[in-house]
Write a protein that holds these residues in place. Sequence first.
Motif, PDB file in Angstrom:
ATOM      1  N   SER A 282      -8.342  49.665 -32.272  1.00 51.98           N
ATOM      2  CA  SER A 282      -6.965  50.017 -30.351  1.00 51.98           C
ATOM      3  C   SER A 282      -7.706  48.483 -29.256  1.00 51.98           C
ATOM      4  CB  SER A 282      -8.403  50.893 -29.967  1.00 51.98           C
ATOM      5  OG  SER A 282      -9.534  50.425 -30.348  1.00 51.98           O
ATOM      6  N   MET A 283      -7.831  47.866 -29.876  1.00 49.25           N
ATOM      7  CA  MET A 283      -8.369  46.646 -29.477  1.00 49.25           C
ATOM      8  C   MET A 283      -6.686  45.697 -29.663  1.00 49.25           C
ATOM      9  SD  MET A 283     -12.170  46.145 -29.003  1.00 49.25           S
ATOM     10  CE  MET A 283     -11.212  44.420 -28.947  1.00 49.25           C
ATOM     11  N   LYS A 284      -5.550  45.338 -30.630  1.00 52.54           N
ATOM     12  CA  LYS A 284      -4.806  44.898 -30.305  1.00 52.54           C
ATOM     13  C   LYS A 284      -4.058  44.131 -29.762  1.00 52.54           C
ATOM     14  CE  LYS A 284      -4.041  46.898 -35.060  1.00 52.54           C
ATOM     15  NZ  LYS A 284      -3.061  47.677 -36.241  1.00 52.54           N
ATOM     16  N   ASP A 285      -3.639  44.489 -28.665  1.00 47.86           N
ATOM     17  CA  ASP A 285      -2.728  44.340 -27.319  1.00 47.86           C
ATOM     18  C   ASP A 285      -3.548  43.947 -26.256  1.00 47.86           C
ATOM     19  OD1 ASP A 285      -0.053  44.888 -29.111  1.00 47.86           O
ATOM     20  OD2 ASP A 285      -0.945  46.828 -28.113  1.00 47.86           O
ATOM     21  N   LYS A 286      -5.442  43.960 -26.333  1.00 53.52           N
ATOM     22  CA  LYS A 286      -5.923  43.028 -25.202  1.00 53.52           C
ATOM     23  C   LYS A 286      -6.914  41.555 -25.270  1.00 53.52           C
ATOM     24  CE  LYS A 286      -7.242  47.963 -24.424  1.00 53.52           C
ATOM     25  NZ  LYS A 286      -6.623  48.393 -23.284  1.00 53.52           N
ATOM     26  N   LYS A 287      -7.116  41.985 -24.863  1.00 53.31           N
ATOM     27  CA  LYS A 287      -7.043  39.916 -24.191  1.00 53.31           C
ATOM     28  C   LYS A 287      -8.780  40.148 -24.458  1.00 53.31           C
ATOM     29  CE  LYS A 287     -10.253  40.847 -19.850  1.00 53.31           C
ATOM     30  NZ  LYS A 287     -11.293  39.883 -20.397  1.00 53.31           N
ATOM     31  N   THR A 288      -9.171  40.478 -25.629  1.00 50.24           N
ATOM     32  CA  THR A 288     -10.581  39.949 -25.495  1.00 50.24           C
ATOM     33  C   THR A 288     -10.729  39.361 -26.844  1.00 50.24           C
ATOM     34  OG1 THR A 288     -11.242  41.937 -24.807  1.00 50.24           O
ATOM     35  CG2 THR A 288     -12.787  40.851 -26.366  1.00 50.24           C
ATOM     36  N   LYS A 289     -10.953  38.636 -27.203  1.00 43.84           N
ATOM     37  CA  LYS A 289     -11.373  37.855 -28.504  1.00 43.84           C
ATOM     38  C   LYS A 289     -12.401  37.922 -29.357  1.00 43.84           C
ATOM     39  CE  LYS A 289      -8.943  33.028 -27.024  1.00 43.84           C
ATOM     40  NZ  LYS A 289      -8.605  34.255 -25.208  1.00 43.84           N
ATOM     41  N   VAL A 290     -11.978  38.584 -30.632  1.00 42.05           N
ATOM     42  CA  VAL A 290     -12.629  39.421 -31.511  1.00 42.05           C
ATOM     43  C   VAL A 290     -13.472  38.067 -32.678  1.00 42.05           C
ATOM     44  CG1 VAL A 290     -13.386  41.046 -32.889  1.00 42.05           C
ATOM     45  CG2 VAL A 290     -11.550  41.630 -31.013  1.00 42.05           C
ATOM     46  N   ILE A 291     -14.782  37.928 -33.031  1.00 43.45           N
ATOM     47  CA  ILE A 291     -15.245  36.726 -33.677  1.00 43.45           C
ATOM     48  C   ILE A 291     -16.193  38.017 -34.841  1.00 43.45           C
ATOM     49  CG2 ILE A 291     -17.257  34.512 -33.629  1.00 43.45           C
ATOM     50  CD1 ILE A 291     -16.371  34.360 -31.227  1.00 43.45           C
ATOM     51  N   ASP A 292     -16.338  37.609 -35.857  1.00 43.52           N
ATOM     52  CA  ASP A 292     -16.716  38.030 -37.407  1.00 43.52           C
ATOM     53  C   ASP A 292     -17.667  36.963 -37.514  1.00 43.52           C
ATOM     54  OD1 ASP A 292     -17.832  39.095 -39.451  1.00 43.52           O
ATOM     55  OD2 ASP A 292     -15.573  39.404 -40.515  1.00 43.52           O
ATOM     56  N   ALA A 293     -19.048  37.140 -37.310  1.00 41.53           N
ATOM     57  CA  ALA A 293     -20.241  36.585 -37.411  1.00 41.53           C
ATOM     58  C   ALA A 293     -20.809  35.787 -39.481  1.00 41.53           C
ATOM     59  CB  ALA A 293     -21.707  36.645 -37.175  1.00 41.53           C
ATOM     60  N   THR A 294     -19.870  36.464 -39.845  1.00 41.95           N
ATOM     61  CA  THR A 294     -19.667  36.166 -40.883  1.00 41.95           C
ATOM     62  C   THR A 294     -18.608  36.215 -41.982  1.00 41.95           C
ATOM     63  OG1 THR A 294     -19.529  38.587 -42.075  1.00 41.95           O
ATOM     64  CG2 THR A 294     -22.039  38.054 -42.186  1.00 41.95           C
ATOM     65  N   LYS A 295     -17.699  35.679 -41.134  1.00 42.70           N
ATOM     66  CA  LYS A 295     -16.418  35.125 -42.160  1.00 42.70           C
ATOM     67  C   LYS A 295     -16.637  34.304 -42.375  1.00 42.70           C
ATOM     68  CE  LYS A 295     -12.118  34.005 -39.874  1.00 42.70           C
ATOM     69  NZ  LYS A 295     -10.573  33.368 -39.088  1.00 42.70           N
TER      70      LYS A 295
ATOM     71  N   LYS B 299     -25.543  30.034 -41.706  1.00 39.86           N
ATOM     72  CA  LYS B 299     -23.876  29.147 -42.535  1.00 39.86           C
ATOM     73  C   LYS B 299     -23.218  30.566 -40.618  1.00 39.86           C
ATOM     74  CE  LYS B 299     -25.336  28.652 -46.636  1.00 39.86           C
ATOM     75  NZ  LYS B 299     -24.066  27.072 -46.911  1.00 39.86           N
ATOM     76  N   MET B 300     -24.003  31.780 -40.480  1.00 45.72           N
ATOM     77  CA  MET B 300     -24.106  31.949 -39.210  1.00 45.72           C
ATOM     78  C   MET B 300     -23.333  31.658 -38.292  1.00 45.72           C
ATOM     79  SD  MET B 300     -25.799  36.003 -40.162  1.00 45.72           S
ATOM     80  CE  MET B 300     -24.709  36.524 -38.402  1.00 45.72           C
ATOM     81  N   VAL B 301     -24.302  31.211 -37.936  1.00 46.70           N
ATOM     82  CA  VAL B 301     -24.197  30.267 -36.608  1.00 46.70           C
ATOM     83  C   VAL B 301     -23.003  28.212 -36.374  1.00 46.70           C
ATOM     84  CG1 VAL B 301     -25.603  28.596 -34.881  1.00 46.70           C
ATOM     85  CG2 VAL B 301     -26.736  30.042 -36.160  1.00 46.70           C
ATOM     86  N   GLU B 302     -22.905  28.711 -37.617  1.00 48.88           N
ATOM     87  CA  GLU B 302     -21.641  27.255 -37.962  1.00 48.88           C
ATOM     88  C   GLU B 302     -20.510  28.607 -37.907  1.00 48.88           C
ATOM     89  OE1 GLU B 302     -22.610  25.879 -41.374  1.00 48.88           O
ATOM     90  OE2 GLU B 302     -23.633  24.184 -40.896  1.00 48.88           O
ATOM     91  N   SER B 303     -20.379  29.484 -38.305  1.00 48.54           N
ATOM     92  CA  SER B 303     -19.432  30.610 -38.380  1.00 48.54           C
ATOM     93  C   SER B 303     -18.502  30.598 -36.681  1.00 48.54           C
ATOM     94  CB  SER B 303     -18.733  31.760 -39.445  1.00 48.54           C
ATOM     95  OG  SER B 303     -18.594  32.397 -38.837  1.00 48.54           O
ATOM     96  N   ILE B 304     -20.098  31.101 -35.928  1.00 45.47           N
ATOM     97  CA  ILE B 304     -19.644  31.643 -34.399  1.00 45.47           C
ATOM     98  C   ILE B 304     -18.927  30.360 -34.196  1.00 45.47           C
ATOM     99  CG2 ILE B 304     -20.249  32.780 -32.693  1.00 45.47           C
ATOM    100  CD1 ILE B 304     -23.076  34.097 -34.431  1.00 45.47           C
ATOM    101  N   ARG B 305     -19.683  29.116 -34.178  1.00 45.83           N
ATOM    102  CA  ARG B 305     -19.758  28.064 -33.672  1.00 45.83           C
ATOM    103  C   ARG B 305     -18.133  27.819 -33.881  1.00 45.83           C
ATOM    104  NH1 ARG B 305     -21.482  23.366 -36.400  1.00 45.83           N
ATOM    105  NH2 ARG B 305     -19.954  23.500 -37.911  1.00 45.83           N
ATOM    106  N   ASP B 306     -17.759  27.555 -34.812  1.00 45.39           N
ATOM    107  CA  ASP B 306     -16.006  26.945 -35.263  1.00 45.39           C
ATOM    108  C   ASP B 306     -15.039  28.071 -34.915  1.00 45.39           C
ATOM    109  OD1 ASP B 306     -17.556  25.374 -36.459  1.00 45.39           O
ATOM    110  OD2 ASP B 306     -17.118  26.325 -39.030  1.00 45.39           O
ATOM    111  N   GLN B 307     -15.432  29.497 -34.299  1.00 46.10           N
ATOM    112  CA  GLN B 307     -14.416  30.965 -33.922  1.00 46.10           C
ATOM    113  C   GLN B 307     -14.892  30.721 -32.373  1.00 46.10           C
ATOM    114  OE1 GLN B 307     -14.735  33.998 -36.112  1.00 46.10           O
ATOM    115  NE2 GLN B 307     -16.701  33.808 -36.976  1.00 46.10           N
TER     116      GLN B 307
ATOM    117  N   ALA C   6     -12.076  27.088 -32.023  1.00 46.42           N
ATOM    118  CA  ALA C   6     -10.618  27.681 -32.197  1.00 46.42           C
ATOM    119  C   ALA C   6     -10.359  28.523 -30.534  1.00 46.42           C
ATOM    120  CB  ALA C   6     -10.453  28.306 -33.510  1.00 46.42           C
ATOM    121  N   ALA C   7     -11.318  29.294 -30.520  1.00 45.67           N
ATOM    122  CA  ALA C   7     -10.590  30.733 -29.295  1.00 45.67           C
ATOM    123  C   ALA C   7     -10.289  29.210 -28.088  1.00 45.67           C
ATOM    124  CB  ALA C   7     -11.578  31.108 -29.036  1.00 45.67           C
ATOM    125  N   TYR C   8     -11.738  28.699 -27.647  1.00 44.01           N
ATOM    126  CA  TYR C   8     -11.306  27.658 -26.692  1.00 44.01           C
ATOM    127  C   TYR C   8     -11.866  26.053 -26.709  1.00 44.01           C
ATOM    128  CZ  TYR C   8     -12.737  32.249 -24.800  1.00 44.01           C
ATOM    129  OH  TYR C   8     -11.955  33.887 -24.807  1.00 44.01           O
TER     130      TYR C   8
END
Length: 357
Positions: A183-196, A233-241, A244-246
């Motif tokens: 339901s958020m495909k057209d929303k401005k919110t950037k989504v981050i998966d911490a375990t990506k 590794k989760m912290v690194e994943s959140i940081r990298d995403q 990338a977004a900002y």
Amino acid sequence: VRTMSILFNVVTGVAIALMIPAAGSLLVSTIMVLPASIALKLGKNFRGVMLIAVIIGFIGMFSGLILSYIADTPASASITLLFVALFLLVNLGSRLRTLVLTACGKSQSQNGKLKVMTTFYPVYDFTKNIVGDEGTVDLLIGAGSEPHEYELSAKGRAMIQDSDVFVYENENMETWVPNLLKSMKDKKTKVIDATKGMVLLPGLEEEHEHEGGEEHHHEYDPHLWLSPHRAMKMVESIRDQLVAAYPDKKKTFEKNAQAYLKKLQALDQAYQDGLKDAKQKNFVTQHAAFRYLALDYGLNQVAISGISPDSEPSAARLRELTEYIKKNEIKVIYFEENASKSLAKTLSSEAGVELAV
């Protein structure tokens, strides 16, 4: 759209109120539908919604009978009128709050500060330490709530959609996230998966039912944050995403993350040093949340129930565990503060060992 929705609800309420002369035929549907609709606006999970609906139902019927006596009107009409009025008040309040949250969210973005929403505490703590002064980080699932059981409310959905960034752990933990994202495909919110990008262990077979008779199954085990090694590794994943977004905030995010990673590295080293020569490598827990920790530090986890804390083992399983505890000289059973400790308490009593949070 929101204005039209408010007007629609008002018109619907007025239409129902005008039908009060026919309230005898409406009473049953009113008592069944409106309390549940109100509860969906106020409750945070299934249990909360059910409890609120029952309470509202009883209060509404009792108050309606009193109003009927005072105003000398049919009881069915009074009860219907009260439920309709309460439904409109709660619905309008929810809509107004959403408008306020949206305005606040715009204000945050205009000030150059990010507005970040996180799901439960570990994700909140990791994200807050990375974001630092670059934004405000909020927590969706508060203390005392069980993340496994959380069900996204309309209020929670609005808070997420009004944020610049939404950070969650994994869809095997926050099982409601996939539907939210659709339901958020057209929303401005950037989504981050911490375990990506991380490898997850397969979920355990949970053949037991949960409270309420609903079966619960995790395809993969989501409890990575409980191991300091995986938490890094989760912290690194959140940081990298976030970077990338900002990209304009890259320097701050990387500096903050590095400072936090040093603390986790120290904790990781303390675990390695403290556990490498431990004589007892086996430990018993209420539910199977420590598989990653056990794997990373050479331990053996024995769980009373499955990955979800409310799955219940059979009597045969409890007997096996009692024998295992005695045979392996286990001294303590660990349980979660937020979960029911009845099973752990029963087992500790049978085996003659202590309980610890």
